[in-house]
Design a protein around this motif. Structure first.
Motif, PDB file in Angstrom:
ATOM      1  N   HIS A  43       0.823  -1.215   0.000  1.00 33.37           N
ATOM      2  CA  HIS A  43       0.000   0.000   0.000  1.00 33.37           C
ATOM      3  C   HIS A  43       0.860   1.269   0.000  1.00 33.37           C
ATOM      4  O   HIS A  43       0.418   2.320  -0.453  1.00 33.37           O
ATOM      5  N   LEU A  44       2.074   1.164   0.501  1.00 34.46           N
ATOM      6  CA  LEU A  44       2.970   2.323   0.553  1.00 34.46           C
ATOM      7  C   LEU A  44       3.654   2.578  -0.785  1.00 34.46           C
ATOM      8  O   LEU A  44       4.190   3.669  -1.013  1.00 34.46           O
ATOM      9  N   LYS A  45       3.628   1.571  -1.655  1.00 36.67           N
ATOM     10  CA  LYS A  45       4.351   1.661  -2.931  1.00 36.67           C
ATOM     11  C   LYS A  45       3.422   1.789  -4.132  1.00 36.67           C
ATOM     12  O   LYS A  45       3.899   1.941  -5.253  1.00 36.67           O
ATOM     13  N   THR A  46       2.122   1.713  -3.910  1.00 34.84           N
ATOM     14  CA  THR A  46       1.163   1.720  -5.013  1.00 34.84           C
ATOM     15  C   THR A  46       0.698   3.137  -5.293  1.00 34.84           C
ATOM     16  O   THR A  46       0.043   3.758  -4.443  1.00 34.84           O
ATOM     17  N   LYS A  47       1.031   3.662  -6.459  1.00 33.74           N
ATOM     18  CA  LYS A  47       0.797   5.083  -6.753  1.00 33.74           C
ATOM     19  C   LYS A  47      -0.684   5.432  -6.803  1.00 33.74           C
ATOM     20  O   LYS A  47      -1.064   6.596  -6.627  1.00 33.74           O
ATOM     21  N   LYS A  52      -2.362   6.180   0.849  1.00 39.37           N
ATOM     22  CA  LYS A  52      -1.503   5.048   1.193  1.00 39.37           C
ATOM     23  C   LYS A  52      -2.194   4.075   2.139  1.00 39.37           C
ATOM     24  O   LYS A  52      -1.613   3.563   3.097  1.00 39.37           O
ATOM     25  N   LYS A  53      -3.459   3.836   1.858  1.00 39.00           N
ATOM     26  CA  LYS A  53      -4.245   2.847   2.602  1.00 39.00           C
ATOM     27  C   LYS A  53      -5.266   2.252   1.642  1.00 39.00           C
ATOM     28  O   LYS A  53      -5.488   2.769   0.540  1.00 39.00           O
TER      29      LYS A  53
END
Length: 221
Positions: A43-47, A52-53
């Motif tokens: 979730h932190l890397k998905t643009k 970021k959740k």
């Protein structure tokens, strides 16, 4: 031309994500589930995730990044009236319950789950804070009493005879606290009613029910 698929970024260990998946399945809208593994930090890397959740819904170039808004959007787009009734009093009751979930019910569910199962992963603690967990379980018990007496009030579902988006959200949240050791036996009949209306309910809960074992394998529990 086939209809464009809605994309839902989710992880089935998340109760709001499961609620959105079940609602999409009930809606009949074409959709694709994009697995976004929380334990791997995806979730932190998905643009595509603005906060970021998860969950996050994308319908073409349109994005919705809050679970209760996703539920409303899917229900309204599908036109399945029972999910989000057009009757104003029933709809307001659904909205009121989701407000209660957001402000009161869910924070205690999260606190129980995080401190019971994720104290190492999230808080870098060697052992759980048992007093905090027990105090929060008492609050959760009080929240369930309010839900049963005020929102259900003897009805099969929150808005009457058919399950709404508020019901699927509350059911998934109760399943989440069950995984963390909460006794939700008093809610068993309600959960069974919701389950009977959503065909993939059991399969969508397999991942979260296996979460304690997965955390043990990761040496995080």
């Amino acid at each position: 031309m086939s209809a464009q698929k809605i994309l839902l970024f989710s992880d089935r260990i998340s109760h709001p994500a499961r609620a959105c998946l079940l609602t999409l399945q009930k809606s009949g809208l074409p959709f694709e589930e994009k697995n976004t593994e929380l334990f791997k930090g995806a979730h932190l890397k998905t643009k595509e995730l603005p906060f970021k959740k998860i969950p996050v819904l994308k319908d073409g170039d349109f994005t919705v990044a809050e679970s209760t808004s996703i539920l409303r959007y899917v229900a309204l787009k599908s036109g399945v009236d029972s999910l989000y009734p057009s009757d104003i009093q029933k709809r307001v009751k659904v909205d009121e319950c989701m407000d209660f979930w957001q402000s009161t019910f869910n924070p205690n569910v999260l606190k129980i789950v995080q401190n019971t199962l994720m104290f190492k992963m999230m808080f870098r603690m060697k052992s759980p804070d048992t007093k905090l967990i027990e105090d929060t379980k008492k609050l959760h018990t009080g929240n369930k009493k309010v839900f049963n007496s005020y929102f259900l009030a003897g009805k099969p579902f929150i808005a009457g005879d058919s399950p709404s988006i508020a019901d699927v959200l509350m059911a998934c949240s109760l399943e989440q606290s069950t995984v963390a050791g909460v006794d939700n036996s008093k809610e068993a009949e309600y959960l069974n009613r919701v389950k009977s209306e959503f065909g993939d309910y059991e399969s969508l809960h397999e991942a979260v029910r296996g979460m304690p074992d997965r955390l043990k394998q990761m040496k995080m529990l």
